[in-house]
Design a protein around this motif. Structure first.
Motif, short mmCIF file in Angstrom:
data_model
loop_
_atom_site.label_atom_id
_atom_site.label_comp_id
_atom_site.label_asym_id
_atom_site.label_seq_id
_atom_site.Cartn_x
_atom_site.Cartn_y
_atom_site.Cartn_z
N ARG A 1 -2.24 0.13 3.31
CA ARG A 1 -2.18 -1.22 2.76
C ARG A 1 -3.15 -2.20 3.43
O ARG A 1 -3.42 -3.26 2.88
N ARG B 1 -1.36 3.75 -5.20
CA ARG B 1 -2.11 2.56 -4.79
C ARG B 1 -1.68 1.32 -5.57
O ARG B 1 -1.60 0.23 -5.02
N LEU C 1 1.42 0.11 -4.24
CA LEU C 1 1.16 -0.45 -2.91
C LEU C 1 0.67 -1.89 -3.01
O LEU C 1 1.09 -2.76 -2.23
N TRP D 1 3.58 -4.10 -3.67
CA TRP D 1 4.36 -4.32 -2.44
C TRP D 1 3.72 -5.43 -1.62
O TRP D 1 4.42 -6.28 -1.07
N ILE D 2 2.40 -5.40 -1.53
CA ILE D 2 1.70 -6.42 -0.75
C ILE D 2 1.89 -7.80 -1.37
O ILE D 2 2.17 -8.78 -0.69
N GLU E 1 1.69 4.16 5.58
CA GLU E 1 1.68 3.09 4.60
C GLU E 1 0.97 1.87 5.14
O GLU E 1 0.24 1.17 4.41
N GLN F 1 3.07 -7.86 6.85
CA GLN F 1 2.34 -6.67 6.41
C GLN F 1 2.42 -5.56 7.46
O GLN F 1 2.39 -4.37 7.13
#
Length: 262
Positions: A115, A23, A26, A29-30, A111, A71
């Motif tokens: 997200r 998480r 993640l 990444w966002i 994913e 996204q």
């Protein structure tokens, strides 16, 4: 049909659980995809002293739409596939009664699901800090946006997966993606909406697959006039072209891979 549904559910459940284990990564990444929000500030400021056909609020809405599209359509399959080839992990997957691509598709879809809550928090925070940019798209635009975004993800995936096939011949197939990404940044609408491009340049860019990866779905969401027929047909056309190339390279690559003793 029930068996197929069970397989899909199993794939998605496994990869979703895998994504939840990372998480923190993640979230990073966002955040790494928040460049459109930064560019929104730059273009909003430029709009106050220039004549771009879009005002500061229009730019804000466009770039938050770009953030949402990113996204939904981010893809990393080339790095996964390249690693499988280099490390020999593709071999056991070839023994399974299913095309290995479905592992990657399941990973990407799971994913996306994982997200989404974090992305929604960032979007709400954006509108909290910049309330004048808030708007509610009508149902028709929202539906078309979702369709265009799914198609953008499919096109982005099949393009990158086609480049990944070169991993059968070179250990640095990802270098192709890095080169492609430079054109993607400037021609997809990621850095600037196509509306600010000169008309001649815009018409040339529309002949490439890039605008349909970001600008097309983002423009639909914010209500910027676009040629829907051309957009959807172009997306389908480019998807079929790269899908055909992908299947050709896949067959040729497997022959080389098996010929090397895999």
């Amino acid at each position: 049909m029930k068996i197929i549904c069970n397989k899909i559910y199993t794939f998605l459940s496994v990869y979703y659980a895998y994504m939840l284990e990372y998480r923190a990564e993640l979230v990073l990444w966002i955040l790494s995809g928040s460049l459109p929000i930064i560019l929104m500030g730059v273009w909003s400021e430029a709009a106050q002293g220039g004549n771009f056909g879009l005002n500061s609020v229009d730019f804000a809405r466009y770039f938050i739409a770009v953030f949402i599209v990113r996204q939904l359509s981010v893809v990393w399959v080339i790095w996964e596939f390249e690693r499988e080839i280099v490390e020999g992990k593709l071999s056991p997957r070839l023994l399974q009664p299913i095309d290995p691509v479905w592992h990657h598709i399941s990973s990407h879809i799971s994913e996306r699901i994982a997200r989404t809550p974090f992305a929604i928090v960032l979007i709400l925070l954006f509108f909290l800090l910049y309330p004048q940019a808030f708007w509610l798209p009508n149902f028709g635009n929202l539906l078309l946006f979702l369709i265009a975004s799914v198609m953008a993800f499919a096109l982005r995936f099949v393009i990158q997966y086609t480049f990944a096939m070169f991993a059968f011949w070179t250990e640095r197939a990802s270098a192709l993606e890095n080169l492609w990404f430079l054109f993607y940044l400037f021609l997809s609408g990621y850095i600037a909406p196509l509306e600010v491009f000169p008309e001649v340049v815009r018409e040339i860019v529309l002949l490439t697959p890039f605008p349909y990866l970001i600008n097309f779905p983002a423009a639909i969401l914010v209500g910027v006039p676009v040629d829907l027929g051309r957009g959807f047909l172009s997306t389908i056309g480019w998807f079929l072209l790269f899908l055909g190339l992908n299947r050709i390279f896949w067959r040729l690559g497997l022959k080389r891979y098996s010929g090397m003793g895999a």
